[in-house]
Design an enzyme around this catalytic site. Structure first.
Site, short mmCIF file in Angstrom:
data_model
loop_
_atom_site.label_atom_id
_atom_site.label_comp_id
_atom_site.label_asym_id
_atom_site.label_seq_id
_atom_site.Cartn_x
_atom_site.Cartn_y
_atom_site.Cartn_z
N HIS A 274 0.80 -1.21 0.00
CA HIS A 274 0.00 0.00 0.00
C HIS A 274 0.84 1.28 0.00
CE1 HIS A 274 -3.40 -2.63 1.14
NE2 HIS A 274 -4.14 -1.67 0.64
N GLY B 149 -9.03 6.16 7.67
CA GLY B 149 -9.07 7.60 7.90
C GLY B 149 -7.74 8.24 8.19
N GLY B 150 -6.74 7.43 8.54
CA GLY B 150 -5.45 8.00 8.86
C GLY B 150 -5.22 8.05 10.36
N VAL C 84 -7.69 10.18 12.73
CA VAL C 84 -8.99 9.59 13.05
C VAL C 84 -8.84 8.55 14.15
CG1 VAL C 84 -10.95 8.28 12.15
CG2 VAL C 84 -9.86 10.00 10.72
N GLY C 85 -7.88 7.64 14.01
CA GLY C 85 -7.67 6.63 15.03
C GLY C 85 -7.25 7.23 16.36
#
Length: 522
Positions: free
Chosen positions: A386, A455-456, A459-460
């Site tokens: 990725h 979300g990156g 977000v987490g």
């Protein structure tokens, strides 16, 4: 001898209560997210430019999910028509030229790729195929892996990216080439490993000896097989991935007739999934909200939980559409497509979700330490594929820890002393309820890890802070109600379910077929 657990079923009224609680918590959290979306619609529109909606009257549409917008645009522009063309050509080839069906697939795939990616794009892919095939002749899995990783790393070299952009007429065409090259690399890995482990099968139906493999004719024949496999049009741009062994075995079979009812029902099913995805981005602006930390801090607790659920559910539905449409064409060609993605919300186990990428690196056959290392390498490869971004490292680390913890718990609960205590102190129904309670935490952590992935880091991080650090009784109770009831049947619902099945379902399968599972998240 491993202790056995008694199979039990729960009362119907209890099961009904779980189902009602599940759907009610989902709907309420989605409603709260919808309210927040409408209250801040004007400011969100200024920031991300919401599109004029067409699916729900009077609603705007959140266009900020790149993949959904990208593939929808390409589908209406050309991919949908090229896939229909493949279906027509496939039926004609099956009727008039059944013995040359693979050649027809290869020719049509090359023609379609040249039409959409251009001559230079196809040349780049052919270069990747050629290098992989030459290295595979050495019959060394380690060298094949090294070559594949080296080729994948070229996708992140700025100079090569600029060169490829110069070949393309638009940025969208560059991304289409990038996705095609990345997915093609997985097929090259599958073919190369088959060449290393089963050279006679990978070489073709002639069953030539290894001395003949060095011959030019056989090399050309292998390149033809690799080209047909990699350029198979329905799976070419975005997958899902079939192993080379599955593809080569199934493509030789006669094409079975498929009823019109099956085709129409498949089309209807994909259309319903597409409508559900469109409904979600009209009803909830979750992608626009998650891109701004201010909104994430402002979200009410139920709406924040709804955002987490909406993001992972949309990701699941999106790939039901993307994989479901092409899987229908694969089925029409007489092949058995890979199974569709599994929804994170109905997962109660890390190992149940990520065993698909547990590639044959030795696993548990060489002890606990090597099992830990091989699991880490599997997640590491997904990160590398990725692009090895920082948020992917968090995702991989959380899942890796989850797999390790579940294996430790499996050993712990299977030990005779603890098993004896559980059996003596808890009834079979209470054992099952206890296991479901433990599984709820796995579901919550699975969703948290996927928030990093989708979300990156921001977000987490905010979700973790608001739920596990700042939150007290109310927020934690609301999240528990949402995540512990994501799908009651995952543990509560199956009448033939046993606790030892969940705790010990992780099995290592040392087989080359495992390589196609590595694309479950790709």
């Amino acid at each position: 001898m491993t202790p056995k657990w008694e199979l039990v079923s729960l009362p119907r009224w209890e099961m009904m209560a779980y189902w009602i609680l599940s759907f009610a918590s989902h709907l309420y959290s989605f409603y709260q997210l919808h309210r927040f979306s409408k209250e801040h619609e004007v400011s969100l529109d200024r920031e991300v430019q919401l599109e004029r909606g067409f699916f729900i009257w009077g609603f705007k549409k959140d266009p900020t999910d790149f993949e959904w917008s990208f593939w929808n645009e390409w589908a209406w522009r050309s991919l949908l028509w090229s896939l229909i063309g493949h279906a027509v050509v496939s039926r004609l080839a099956a009727y008039y030229l059944p013995q040359f069906r693979l050649a027809v697939f290869a020719a049509y795939g090359l023609f379609s790729a040249g039409w959409l990616l251009g001559l230079w794009g196809v040349t780049l892919l052919m270069l990747h195929l050629s290098i992989s095939l030459v290295v595979a002749q050495l019959r060394s899995p380690a060298l094949s892996w090294f070559c594949s990783l080296l080729l994948l790393s070229t996708l992140n070299v700025s100079a090569l990216q600029d060169l490829q952009r110069g070949w393309c007429t638009s940025e969208d065409q560059y991304y289409l080439l990038l996705f095609s090259t990345a997915v093609c690399s997985l097929r090259c890995i599958s073919f190369s490993l088959e060449m290393c482990w089963h050279p006679l099968q990978a070489g073709g139906p002639n069953h030539c000896s290894f001395l003949q493999v060095k011959g030019l004719k056989t090399l050309i024949f292998q390149f033809y097989k690799l080209t047909a496999y990699c350029f198979y049009h329905p799976l070419f741009y975005n997958g899902p991935i079939m192993t080379y062994r599955d593809f080569s075995e199934q493509i030789e079979r006669p094409v079975c007739k498929v009823s019109v009812v099956y085709v129409l029902s498949g089309i209807l099913r994909v259309f319903v999934w597409w409508c559900l995805a469109e409904f979600m981005i009209h009803f909830m602006y979750m992608h626009a909200i998650q891109s701004n930390e201010t909104y994430l801090e402002m979200l009410p607790h139920w709406a924040l939980g709804g955002l987490a659920l909406a993001l992972v559910q949309f990701f699941y539905v999106k790939y039901l559409v993307l994989f479901g449409a092409v899987s229908l064409l694969v089925k029409l060609d007489g092949l058995e497509p890979p199974t569709l993605p599994r929804c994170v919300s109905i997962m109660y186990s890390f190992t149940g979700m990520w065993r698909y990428i547990y590639v044959p690196l030795g696993g548990s056959r060489h002890g606990v330490l090597w099992k830990i290392v091989s699991t880490a390498l599997a997640f590491g490869f997904v990160c590398f594929w990725h692009g090895c971004h920082d948020y992917l490292l968090y995702w991989a680390l959380l899942n890796w820890i989850g797999v390790l913890v579940e294996n430790v718990l499996a050993l712990l609960f299977s030990s005779h002393p603890l098993h004896h205590v559980i059996v003596c102190c808890l009834s079979p129904r209470m054992q099952r309820r206890g296991l479901a309670l433990i599984s709820a935490f796995s579901t919550a952590l699975l969703i948290l890890s996927n928030l990093f992935f989708l979300g990156g880091i921001h977000v987490g991080r905010i979700f973790w802070k608001r739920v596990f650090v700042q939150g007290f009784l109310t927020p934690r109770l609301s999240y528990f109600l949402q995540f512990s009831n994501c799908n009651p049947c995952r543990v509560f619902g199956h009448s033939n379910y046993a606790p030892h099945h969940a705790l010990r379902q992780y099995r290592h399968k040392s087989s080359s077929r495992q390589i196609h599972k590595i694309s479950c998240l790709l």
